[in-house]
Write a protein that holds these residues in place. Structure first.
Motif, PDB file in Angstrom:
ATOM      1  N   GLY A   1       0.839  -1.148  -0.009  1.00 33.50           N
ATOM      2  CA  GLY A   1      -0.339   0.166  -0.479  1.00 33.50           C
ATOM      3  C   GLY A   1       1.137   1.201   0.326  1.00 33.50           C
ATOM      4  O   GLY A   1       1.774   0.791   1.037  1.00 33.50           O
ATOM      5  N   VAL A   2       0.741   1.923  -0.894  1.00 34.05           N
ATOM      6  CA  VAL A   2       1.148   3.652  -1.055  1.00 34.05           C
ATOM      7  C   VAL A   2       1.688   3.901   0.516  1.00 34.05           C
ATOM      8  O   VAL A   2       2.164   4.494   1.229  1.00 34.05           O
ATOM      9  N   LYS A   3       0.446   3.975   0.917  1.00 30.74           N
ATOM     10  CA  LYS A   3       0.081   4.441   2.800  1.00 30.74           C
ATOM     11  C   LYS A   3       1.112   3.712   3.616  1.00 30.74           C
ATOM     12  O   LYS A   3       2.280   4.295   4.379  1.00 30.74           O
ATOM     13  N   ASP A   4       1.360   3.288   3.222  1.00 30.92           N
ATOM     14  CA  ASP A   4       2.407   1.871   4.131  1.00 30.92           C
ATOM     15  C   ASP A   4       3.055   2.251   4.120  1.00 30.92           C
ATOM     16  O   ASP A   4       4.169   2.441   4.968  1.00 30.92           O
ATOM     17  N   LEU A   5       4.014   1.980   2.919  1.00 26.03           N
ATOM     18  CA  LEU A   5       5.507   2.728   2.965  1.00 26.03           C
ATOM     19  C   LEU A   5       6.142   4.055   2.857  1.00 26.03           C
ATOM     20  O   LEU A   5       6.582   4.328   3.298  1.00 26.03           O
ATOM     21  N   GLU A   6       4.431   5.130   3.017  1.00 29.48           N
ATOM     22  CA  GLU A   6       4.823   6.690   3.805  1.00 29.48           C
ATOM     23  C   GLU A   6       4.661   6.102   5.336  1.00 29.48           C
ATOM     24  O   GLU A   6       5.900   6.785   5.895  1.00 29.48           O
ATOM     25  N   ASP A   7       4.044   4.811   5.239  1.00 29.27           N
ATOM     26  CA  ASP A   7       4.399   5.107   6.836  1.00 29.27           C
ATOM     27  C   ASP A   7       5.901   4.156   7.238  1.00 29.27           C
ATOM     28  O   ASP A   7       6.422   5.367   8.450  1.00 29.27           O
ATOM     29  N   TYR A   8       6.124   3.109   6.676  1.00 37.91           N
ATOM     30  CA  TYR A   8       7.500   3.111   6.500  1.00 37.91           C
ATOM     31  C   TYR A   8       8.761   3.892   6.468  1.00 37.91           C
ATOM     32  O   TYR A   8       9.716   4.347   7.380  1.00 37.91           O
ATOM     33  N   ILE A   9       8.681   4.678   5.935  1.00 38.52           N
ATOM     34  CA  ILE A   9       9.685   5.654   5.669  1.00 38.52           C
ATOM     35  C   ILE A   9       9.909   6.796   6.417  1.00 38.52           C
ATOM     36  O   ILE A   9      10.519   7.471   6.750  1.00 38.52           O
ATOM     37  N   ALA A  10       8.151   7.645   6.756  1.00 40.69           N
ATOM     38  CA  ALA A  10       7.575   7.728   8.258  1.00 40.69           C
ATOM     39  C   ALA A  10       8.405   7.470   9.347  1.00 40.69           C
ATOM     40  O   ALA A  10       9.278   7.862  10.168  1.00 40.69           O
ATOM     41  N   GLU A  11       8.501   6.678   9.824  1.00 47.78           N
ATOM     42  CA  GLU A  11       8.822   5.799  10.540  1.00 47.78           C
ATOM     43  C   GLU A  11      10.524   5.508  11.213  1.00 47.78           C
ATOM     44  O   GLU A  11      10.667   5.645  11.505  1.00 47.78           O
ATOM     45  N   ALA A  12      11.348   5.257   9.651  1.00 47.90           N
ATOM     46  CA  ALA A  12      12.446   5.395   9.331  1.00 47.90           C
ATOM     47  C   ALA A  12      12.960   6.565   9.817  1.00 47.90           C
ATOM     48  O   ALA A  12      14.242   6.849  10.119  1.00 47.90           O
ATOM     49  N   TYR A  13      12.628   7.524   9.193  1.00 52.88           N
ATOM     50  CA  TYR A  13      12.449   9.389   9.694  1.00 52.88           C
ATOM     51  C   TYR A  13      12.901   8.712  11.103  1.00 52.88           C
ATOM     52  O   TYR A  13      14.073   9.644  11.321  1.00 52.88           O
ATOM     53  N   ARG A  14      11.725   8.490  11.818  1.00 48.59           N
ATOM     54  CA  ARG A  14      11.221   9.010  13.251  1.00 48.59           C
ATOM     55  C   ARG A  14      13.046   7.866  14.224  1.00 48.59           C
ATOM     56  O   ARG A  14      13.546   8.577  14.881  1.00 48.59           O
ATOM     57  N   ARG A  15      12.882   7.030  13.122  1.00 44.00           N
ATOM     58  CA  ARG A  15      14.343   5.690  14.064  1.00 44.00           C
ATOM     59  C   ARG A  15      15.808   6.604  13.777  1.00 44.00           C
ATOM     60  O   ARG A  15      16.574   6.463  14.709  1.00 44.00           O
ATOM     61  N   THR A  16      15.992   7.144  12.604  1.00 49.05           N
ATOM     62  CA  THR A  16      16.857   7.666  12.444  1.00 49.05           C
ATOM     63  C   THR A  16      17.145   8.774  13.022  1.00 49.05           C
ATOM     64  O   THR A  16      18.632   9.094  13.813  1.00 49.05           O
ATOM     65  N   ALA A  17      16.253   9.422  13.546  1.00 56.64           N
ATOM     66  CA  ALA A  17      16.603  11.429  14.589  1.00 56.64           C
ATOM     67  C   ALA A  17      17.051  10.648  15.408  1.00 56.64           C
ATOM     68  O   ALA A  17      18.013  11.304  16.449  1.00 56.64           O
ATOM     69  N   GLU A  18      15.899   9.322  16.749  1.00 53.61           N
ATOM     70  CA  GLU A  18      16.487   8.837  17.830  1.00 53.61           C
ATOM     71  C   GLU A  18      18.152   8.005  17.778  1.00 53.61           C
ATOM     72  O   GLU A  18      18.756   8.830  18.491  1.00 53.61           O
ATOM     73  N   ARG A  19      18.617   7.816  16.516  1.00 52.42           N
ATOM     74  CA  ARG A  19      19.659   7.454  16.435  1.00 52.42           C
ATOM     75  C   ARG A  19      20.969   8.352  16.894  1.00 52.42           C
ATOM     76  O   ARG A  19      21.998   7.954  17.508  1.00 52.42           O
ATOM     77  N   ILE A  20      20.550   9.202  16.194  1.00 48.35           N
ATOM     78  CA  ILE A  20      21.104  10.378  15.553  1.00 48.35           C
ATOM     79  C   ILE A  20      21.277  11.459  17.370  1.00 48.35           C
ATOM     80  O   ILE A  20      22.850  11.926  17.413  1.00 48.35           O
ATOM     81  N   ASP A  21      20.896  11.418  17.451  1.00 51.97           N
ATOM     82  CA  ASP A  21      20.563  12.540  18.896  1.00 51.97           C
ATOM     83  C   ASP A  21      21.115  11.244  20.558  1.00 51.97           C
ATOM     84  O   ASP A  21      21.417  11.891  21.338  1.00 51.97           O
ATOM     85  N   ALA A  22      20.937  10.081  20.564  1.00 47.55           N
ATOM     86  CA  ALA A  22      21.413   9.259  20.006  1.00 47.55           C
ATOM     87  C   ALA A  22      23.072   8.476  20.440  1.00 47.55           C
ATOM     88  O   ALA A  22      23.914   8.359  21.296  1.00 47.55           O
ATOM     89  N   GLY A  23      24.041   9.621  19.057  1.00 45.37           N
ATOM     90  CA  GLY A  23      24.852   9.079  19.220  1.00 45.37           C
ATOM     91  C   GLY A  23      25.725   8.093  18.009  1.00 45.37           C
ATOM     92  O   GLY A  23      26.586   8.002  18.339  1.00 45.37           O
ATOM     93  N   GLU A  24      24.040   7.560  17.545  1.00 42.11           N
ATOM     94  CA  GLU A  24      24.392   5.869  17.349  1.00 42.11           C
ATOM     95  C   GLU A  24      25.093   6.021  15.522  1.00 42.11           C
ATOM     96  O   GLU A  24      25.403   5.124  15.088  1.00 42.11           O
TER      97      GLU A  24
END
Length: 82
Positions: free
Chosen positions: A50-73
């Motif tokens: 689903g297009v929305k499922d892909l968009e949700d995956y991308i949003a979650e990937a951005y969120r996880r990446t931001a968390e990793r940046i904040d944690a210095g990972e």
């Protein structure tokens, strides 16, 4: 009045791979782990994402990446800076 091109609700594995600029096998791995939601349709069990499922995956990937940046990972992967 111009008609807009029809937007599809579902993507093939190939289309999702192109959208994320990754290989088909990487998309299949995401499907297998459940990180990316999809359905199987038809007698041959073709995957549709689903297009929305892909968009949700991308949003979650951005969120996880931001968390990793904040944690210095985040480690530099060797790609040139933009």
């Amino acid at each position: 009045m111009t008609e807009e091109p029809k937007k599809h609700r579902f993507l093939t594995i190939e289309q999702a791979a192109e959208e994320l600029n990754v290989s088909h096998s990487q998309i299949r791995a995401l499907l297998k782990t459940g990180e990316l939601r999809a359905i199987q349709v038809g007698g041959r069990g073709m995957w549709r994402i689903g297009v929305k499922d892909l968009e949700d995956y991308i949003a979650e990937a951005y969120r996880r990446t931001a968390e990793r940046i904040d944690a210095g990972e985040i480690v530099d992967d060797g790609e040139p800076d933009a």
